[in-house]
Design an enzyme around this catalytic site. Sequence first.
Site: not given
Ligand SMILES: NC(=O)c1ccc[n+]([C@@H]2O[C@H](COP(=O)([O-])OP(=O)(O)OC[C@H]3O[C@@H](n4cnc5c(N)ncnc54)[C@H](O)[C@@H]3O)[C@@H](O)[C@H]2O)c1
Length: 268
Positions: A157, A160, A190
């Site tokens: 991760y 990536s 988050i």
């Molecule tokens: N939650 C955190 O603390 C955090 C921190 C840093 C970065 N992020 C990044 O933020 C972004 C959102 O993460 P989140 O925490 O809201 O997670 P989440 O799992 O709540 O949301 C991810 C969304 O992406 C969708 N998804 C997955 N595979 C997909 C695909 N092939 N095509 C289209 N949609 C797809 C899922 O259905 C989901 O709705 C991600 O890129 C994650 O890496 C999250």
Amino acid sequence: MIDLSGKEAIVTGGGSGIGRGICAVLALAGARVLVTDVSIESAEETLKYCERLNNLTAAKIDVTDIASIEETVSRHVADRGKIDILVNNAGIVGSKDWWMRETPSNEDWLEVYEVNLRGMVKVSERVAKEFESQGSGKIVNIASISARQGSPDIPHYSTSKAAVVSWTQSHALKMAPHNVNVNAVCPGLIWTPIWEAIAKKRSEFAGSVEVDGLEGRQLFDHTVKSWIPLQREQTPEDIGNIVAFLVSDLAKNITGQSINVDGGRFTN
Ligand SMILES: NC(=O)c1ccc[n+]([C@@H]2O[C@H](COP(=O)([O-])OP(=O)(O)OC[C@H]3O[C@@H](n4cnc5c(N)ncnc54)[C@H](O)[C@@H]3O)[C@@H](O)[C@H]2O)c1
């Protein structure tokens, strides 16, 4: 207030967590938002979450599937005439049940790269064709603070997301002659389904990080206290707010940057 009236936005992974917060903030700022997700049901849930606003619609985009990207983007351009804003937010941490494996499998590596990196590139390249012919556009890629420092338990991760930061720099330079800004946001901590799964892994394999035998939300809260100088978690709306700024005219001279929204966890 940032005013995005008259702007057409597409958000990937808009059916949950951070993506939902980004959709809500962009719509509140006046943009018309196409909420896309691999799960159309989740995208429609975001419309319910924003029920007081009437400027959001839902569609399916699986970012790994070029046909699905082409169908939704082409239909959007035919219906609405243009795209102004693309937010590449869709992301995963591994293949099915990834948190149950102490070491990521080959599938975990491949699927994370296919969604987090290749998916972002595929959607960006399709939308960039519209931006080039329009002579304008804004792209924001959602990376992570995992791009700033390695994570021993989720190295696939972290790498990536470091690649998302690097792609953002390359794509910004490629698109600058077309008056297109490309930036990234690195969210901190988050509480979303992704973090729930990270907490499961970290309580199962406690050796990978200091967790004091905690689980779930308690483990998350402990991580916030020990990692974040400002001593508070970040929210999906925090990420929506920086995205709204980056896609506004206020940020017209910012491109190729990756901005931490992490309560001071990383200061460079
Ligand atoms: N939650 C955190 O603390 C955090 C921190 C840093 C970065 N992020 C990044 O933020 C972004 C959102 O993460 P989140 O925490 O809201 O997670 P989440 O799992 O709540 O949301 C991810 C969304 O992406 C969708 N998804 C997955 N595979 C997909 C695909 N092939 N095509 C289209 N949609 C797809 C899922 O259905 C989901 O709705 C991600 O890129 C994650 O890496 C999250």
